[in-house]
Design an enzyme around this catalytic site. Sequence first.
Site, PDB file in Angstrom:
ATOM      1  N   ILE A   8      14.896  49.286  45.273  1.00  0.00           N
ATOM      2  CA  ILE A   8      15.872  48.382  46.272  1.00  0.00           C
ATOM      3  C   ILE A   8      15.679  49.121  47.499  1.00  0.00           C
ATOM      4  O   ILE A   8      15.808  50.292  48.031  1.00  0.00           O
ATOM      5  CB  ILE A   8      17.314  48.870  45.853  1.00  0.00           C
ATOM      6  CG1 ILE A   8      17.692  48.430  44.507  1.00  0.00           C
ATOM      7  CG2 ILE A   8      18.125  48.426  46.909  1.00  0.00           C
ATOM      8  CD1 ILE A   8      19.009  48.904  43.905  1.00  0.00           C
ATOM      9  N   VAL A 122      13.624  58.860  48.207  1.00  0.00           N
ATOM     10  CA  VAL A 122      13.188  58.516  46.952  1.00  0.00           C
ATOM     11  C   VAL A 122      12.040  57.508  46.819  1.00  0.00           C
ATOM     12  O   VAL A 122      11.167  57.300  46.074  1.00  0.00           O
ATOM     13  CB  VAL A 122      14.277  58.208  46.258  1.00  0.00           C
ATOM     14  CG1 VAL A 122      14.882  56.789  46.461  1.00  0.00           C
ATOM     15  CG2 VAL A 122      13.995  58.018  44.402  1.00  0.00           C
ATOM     16  N   ASP A 123      11.937  56.741  47.857  1.00  0.00           N
ATOM     17  CA  ASP A 123      10.966  55.521  47.669  1.00  0.00           C
ATOM     18  C   ASP A 123       9.697  56.079  48.142  1.00  0.00           C
ATOM     19  O   ASP A 123       8.778  55.906  47.568  1.00  0.00           O
ATOM     20  CB  ASP A 123      11.548  54.491  48.784  1.00  0.00           C
ATOM     21  CG  ASP A 123      11.563  54.796  50.287  1.00  0.00           C
ATOM     22  OD1 ASP A 123      11.821  56.005  50.311  1.00  0.00           O
ATOM     23  OD2 ASP A 123      11.626  54.047  51.131  1.00  0.00           O
TER      24      ASP A 123
END
Length: 277
Positions: A8, A122-123
């Site tokens: 996401i 986190v990506d």
Amino acid sequence: MSRLLIDIGNTRLKWAWCDDAPVAAEHVVEGGAVLPSPWRHGGAAAHAVPAERSALVGTWRQLAAGTTPEIWIANVAGPTIAAAMEAVMEDAFGAVSPHWVRTTAAHGDLVNGYREPTQLGVDRWVGSIGAHRWLPGETLLIVTAGTATTLDIVTATADGARFEGGLILPGLELMLGTLARNTAQLPELDVLDTGAGAERAVRALGADNTHDAIAAGCLAAQAGAIERSWRALAGRGPVRCLLSGGARHAVAGALAMPFEMHDNLVLLGLHAMALPA
């Protein structure tokens, strides 16, 4: 076991459905990017658009065929989108307990070199895991040209690899939009306006019209940051540049250095994290 992997981002999500069954070779590569294997299905959606979220319900319900997959998610879009996606998953599968991935100090033989490891997005962390899985033993410059453009460095070490850190700058579309909104007479362009004329202007160090001057200036800023980082790393030894993100094709046209397109690094990283240790 079936697994649903979801990346996401700030404006869109990408997903992959994979399981433990054998898979034909043609399913392993999509759009020039290597996908988790075994890989069955995948797609993308604008997560802020309710109709696109709703379309995922039917697709995922059909793939699940009455079962509940193991779900792994990397989310940088915030809690509102996370809650909306929880509702989508519950509509598709019933009660779910997804793994919302967090940044850690290490994963396998990849060490997070951030001063405060949990501050790393986190990506970026999961994408680095995916890149290291794809090219183990290599020094990597990982470029994601999205809402923001990030440049991340993974270096090979004697016992694995280390995420060294990186750079964050406004993405190409943000640069174009901000320039228009904060000036009185300059037009607003989008990424699709950065075509061949802008690429020629980057190489010629100038444009003969305002449209191309804006597009070329923003492209040159993106390319300059990438090429500077690549040159610094190449001065130490071999390095491979992986280019991903929604603006990757526009940025690629301005680069005068070797690179490889790979737009599924976060999904690869999620797949690596989902596999049993």
